[in-house]
Enzyme design. Sequence first.
Site, PDB file in Angstrom:
ATOM      1  N   ASP A  56       0.701  -1.366   0.101  1.00  0.00           N
ATOM      2  CA  ASP A  56       0.065   0.008   0.329  1.00  0.00           C
ATOM      3  C   ASP A  56       0.796   1.128   0.403  1.00  0.00           C
ATOM      4  O   ASP A  56       1.596   1.102   0.606  1.00  0.00           O
ATOM      5  CB  ASP A  56      -0.780  -0.128   1.107  1.00  0.00           C
ATOM      6  N   ASP A  60      -4.347   3.915   2.905  1.00  0.00           N
ATOM      7  CA  ASP A  60      -5.691   2.991   3.226  1.00  0.00           C
ATOM      8  C   ASP A  60      -5.810   2.626   3.769  1.00  0.00           C
ATOM      9  O   ASP A  60      -6.584   1.516   4.204  1.00  0.00           O
ATOM     10  CB  ASP A  60      -6.525   3.858   1.595  1.00  0.00           C
ATOM     11  N   ASP A 133      -6.809 -11.584 -14.459  1.00  0.00           N
ATOM     12  CA  ASP A 133      -7.897 -12.322 -14.257  1.00  0.00           C
ATOM     13  C   ASP A 133      -9.057 -12.183 -14.529  1.00  0.00           C
ATOM     14  O   ASP A 133      -9.305 -10.837 -14.292  1.00  0.00           O
ATOM     15  CB  ASP A 133      -8.217 -12.215 -12.512  1.00  0.00           C
ATOM     16  N   ASP A 235     -11.942 -17.167 -14.317  1.00  0.00           N
ATOM     17  CA  ASP A 235     -12.580 -17.359 -13.558  1.00  0.00           C
ATOM     18  C   ASP A 235     -13.236 -18.909 -12.822  1.00  0.00           C
ATOM     19  O   ASP A 235     -14.476 -17.789 -14.113  1.00  0.00           O
ATOM     20  CB  ASP A 235     -12.465 -16.613 -12.323  1.00  0.00           C
ATOM     21  N   GLU A 289      -9.977 -22.018 -14.590  1.00  0.00           N
ATOM     22  CA  GLU A 289     -10.008 -22.026 -13.246  1.00  0.00           C
ATOM     23  C   GLU A 289     -11.338 -23.321 -13.297  1.00  0.00           C
ATOM     24  O   GLU A 289     -12.011 -24.023 -14.108  1.00  0.00           O
ATOM     25  CB  GLU A 289     -10.417 -21.435 -12.461  1.00  0.00           C
ATOM     26  N   HIS A 356      -4.818 -17.747  -3.717  1.00  0.00           N
ATOM     27  CA  HIS A 356      -5.777 -17.063  -2.845  1.00  0.00           C
ATOM     28  C   HIS A 356      -7.077 -17.429  -2.357  1.00  0.00           C
ATOM     29  O   HIS A 356      -8.084 -16.875  -1.736  1.00  0.00           O
ATOM     30  CB  HIS A 356      -6.475 -15.501  -3.556  1.00  0.00           C
ATOM     31  N   ASP A 357      -7.744 -19.272  -3.079  1.00  0.00           N
ATOM     32  CA  ASP A 357      -9.014 -19.410  -1.949  1.00  0.00           C
ATOM     33  C   ASP A 357      -8.210 -20.697  -0.908  1.00  0.00           C
ATOM     34  O   ASP A 357      -9.127 -21.153  -0.687  1.00  0.00           O
ATOM     35  CB  ASP A 357      -9.315 -20.079  -3.654  1.00  0.00           C
TER      36      ASP A 357
END
Length: 588
Positions: A56, A60, A133, A235, A289, A356-357
Amino acid sequence: MKTLFYLFLASMVIFSCSDKSAENTKEETASTKLDKKPGWWKEGVIYQIYPRSFKDTDGDGIGDLKGIIQKLDYIKSLGVDMVWLNPIYSSPNADNGYDISDYRNIMDEFGTMEDFDIMLKGMHDRGIKFVMDVVVNHSSDQHEWFKQSRSSRDNPYRDYYHWWPAERGKPNYRYSLFDAKGEAWKYDSLTNAYYLHYFSQQQPDLNWENPKVRQEVYDVMKFWADKGVDGFRLDAFQYVAKDTTFPALPEGYEKEVIKYYGMGPNLHDYLREMNEDVLSKYEVFAVSEGAGSTFEDAHSLVDADRKELQMVYHFEGMDVGNSLDRYKLAEFKKVYSKWDSAFSEKGWLSIFLANHDVARMVSKFGNDSPEYRAASSKMLNTFILSMRGTPYCYYGDELGMTNIDFEKIEQYQDIAAQNSFIKAKSEGADMEAFMETLNFLSRDNGRTPMQWDATENAGFTAGTPWLPVNNNYQEINVTAQDKDPNSCLNYFRKMVAFRKNNPILVYGDYELELPDDEQIFAYTRTQDDKKLLILLNFSTEQATTNISERFNLKQEPVINNYPSVSMEDTSLVLEPYQALIFEVEKSL
């Protein structure tokens, strides 16, 4: 256990594959020659970045494109060839960007299109390709298409989504992966109809049976390819084709979800159309995917003569260890060996242990205790980078980042965790067991901020991070490991370089050794006159094998995650989580 079903059906597709082999025909021989051709996307190593959690720059608490730009030299130092970013499009963030409201714009939290252009050029200047993605099974309910579609039954965009008029009665049940009630049909009073959402209510499914929808998608892909994007990750793509009569599902369907939810009618027609209209026109590759429910399904997606996609991204390996009982090495060996065997002649695989899953690689498949974390992390990266297929390496795994320890459901940000909790509680599940399982396997484990240094918030942000930084960041971070020659980070760099300098690890044949050994995963990679033997100890105990006698292992290993290797007479002794690669004679 019901809690596992709720949790993991919400985070991944679970399936098994048959071992049926294809017939040896002339057509197959011709296809095999095509599949054996070298390709940059076969030889590359992909580094996956979850952009919200990488770096970042504006305080934020959310990672942004400028943060990735700032860290491009670090990415280059890893030796990787490609970067895959999770979605960065405009989105209301019901599912952290997987609910897209504008496919041709950048999410405000991430930056601007100018930032994207600078990032892409920075990657290309460093010889790094970029994978986008593409989320087109569904859009956000805030997308203009859905707003128009919902407004009236005669709107031109009505058929962009799946609607069921309420006067026909309630449609046959469909399971929603992210819905708190598990119901995929959502009643909408505005037009007295139900719309379909295989994921959350905020993610209505697009109607791919409408050719206008398909053309919209192809135009979006062309927009990004014209900008210079090098690849597309599609995806949840095996869900896009549907039987729009939505017949009743047979009893026991939940045991074979993909058989009834995935690989629907016309899917291959749509992919060939996409290939002809987009993929064949650019120097890009595409990976979907999911890979269906059988090896035949997977091959039908990626075999070269099919002219559809280029790579299989299957989930069966992620099904291993999905319980607090962990997993047995025999199961792990079986999954990866049978997939390699099924694709030994045709098609192309991906190879990965995290994304990420799922939970963090070292916590799920290795050992994240202080004693074994570094060794097991190195061992697992040795596995990924020494197997056939394109490696996908998840951000932070080069450091050995671990699961985070959440105690309350309020700490979780993931919609899958939140809604699976509601569903489990409403059905009277053992909530203590549910929370223990969620703590171990939640998707939030793999989404905590990148640990750059030992300063506050691990150098990720000057503000409050969107997801807490793991408490072990002062020990596990880039700065601490960068100058340590024995760190996980520098071992990862060494393994990436070794793979790139040894095409045998890309194209060489794979053969399993010691299939019944309960501690050691051993296999060979063979190409032309060269052969490598890989030995991986998946346990906390020393592992002894006499394989050294058969392979005449007298020389030092070319890869070793320990300072030395122990030989006792004809026996080789592997330390806990030791990883070794030897050059051996091909005749052996």
